[in-house]
Write a protein that holds these residues in place. Structure first.
Motif: not given
Length: 312
Positions: A42-51, A79-90
């Motif tokens: 949860c925190s990693f996702q939030r911080h990866s969204n920071l400008k 973090l990979s989720g159902n898509q089995h892939s890390l989002e670009r922001r991550v």
């Protein structure tokens, strides 16, 4: 459709140059680090969204504090989720950390055995630490409990403590549990709780070296409970549990330069409406678990001398 997970994201190659995966290097980095931060998803996702501006403030703080980031295999799965892939922001956040010389460790949970084996010569002793950690973490309804119910041999070894001389017990346990991960279970934080409990028993690890960064109150409560429930003989060094607001307050106390708006932008990421915290104000004699403030009011309280002490 139920979420399925993979231990190896399809685009892992995008971050391979930015993470450390070799066990001997991981051990070296663990001992060298001033602080080890286990990041919850949860925190990693939030911080990866920071400008960029706010992200750089956070990264500069990590660098100043000598932080090494540990991403457990289970958190990488989340973090990979159902898509089995890390989002670009991550992937971008991981690369930004590495570019700032902040080491990011991709930590298979069973690597705890390799680190413990450097200090304890008895396999049985090392496996006993796993037994106690699992007993403290395992709740009646959980992925760990379901895994052990389905594997009587693993249950007898890990939870009942029979035949604790197997050198592959850590690998078998963690691999089996990860293979049963389900959508919205608590496995990520439970695995972090086990790893932190195990590593806290290492001789010479100072209080506060091991930290967990999570914005999930339930996860924080579980991790804290595990450390407190352990018997006296199985209690390790003290760990620090950071939420993003608590981390921002520590950054402010550490004289990290940031404006009020930058502080607000960091705290408000992923938050809608008021933010709930646990803390102490000048009017409290004990921790108030239900302080609710707007993000701006909280930022002003942090910047105000003796305004608030955030516990979580």
């Amino acid at each position: 459709m139920a979420t399925t997970y993979t231990e190896t994201p399809d685009n892992l190659h995008e971050i391979e140059a930015s993470v450390i995966t070799e066990i001997n290097e991981i051990k070296r980095m663990f001992y060298q680090a001033d602080r080890v931060f286990f990041y919850d998803a949860c925190s990693f996702q939030r911080h990866s969204n920071l400008k960029d501006t706010e992200r750089n403030i956070l990264i500069q703080y990590f660098e100043k504090q000598g932080v090494t980031i540990f991403l457990t295999r289970c958190i990488l799965m989340e973090l990979s989720g159902n898509q089995h892939s890390l989002e670009r922001r991550v992937t971008d956040y991981i690369k930004s950390l590495n570019d700032a010389n902040i080491r990011v460790i991709l930590f298979n949970e069973e690597y705890a055995y390799n680190i413990l084996s450097d200090c304890f010569s008895s396999i049985e002793r090392i496996n006993e630490y796993l037994m106690w950690a699992v007993r403290m973490v395992c709740s009646p309804v959980s992925t760990i409990a379901d895994t052990l119910k389905a594997d009587s041999r693993l249950n007898s070894e890990v939870r009942e403590g029979k035949k604790l001389k197997a050198s592959n017990l850590y690998q078998r346990f963690f691999s089996a549990v990860r293979g049963n991960k389900e959508h919205e279970d608590d496995l990520g934080e439970e695995m972090i709780a086990i790893c932190v409990h195990l590593l806290s028993n290492l001789p010479g690890v100072a209080d506060g070296k091991l930290c967990v960064l999570t914005d999930d109150k339930g996860a924080a409560s579980k991790i804290d409970s595990v450390m407190k429930k352990a018997s006296r003989g199985n209690q390790g060094t003290k760990i620090i549990i950071f939420s993003t607001p608590k981390l921002v307050q520590h950054m402010f106390w550490g004289h990290v330069e940031m404006s009020e708006n930058e502080m607000i932008n960091i705290i408000s990421q992923g938050v809608s409406g008021n933010i709930g915290i646990m803390g102490l104000t000048d009017f409290d004699l004990e921790v108030n678990p239900k302080i609710s403030l707007s993000v701006r009011d909280l930022a002003q309280k942090i910047m105000e001398p003796n305004g608030i002490k955030i516990v979580f």
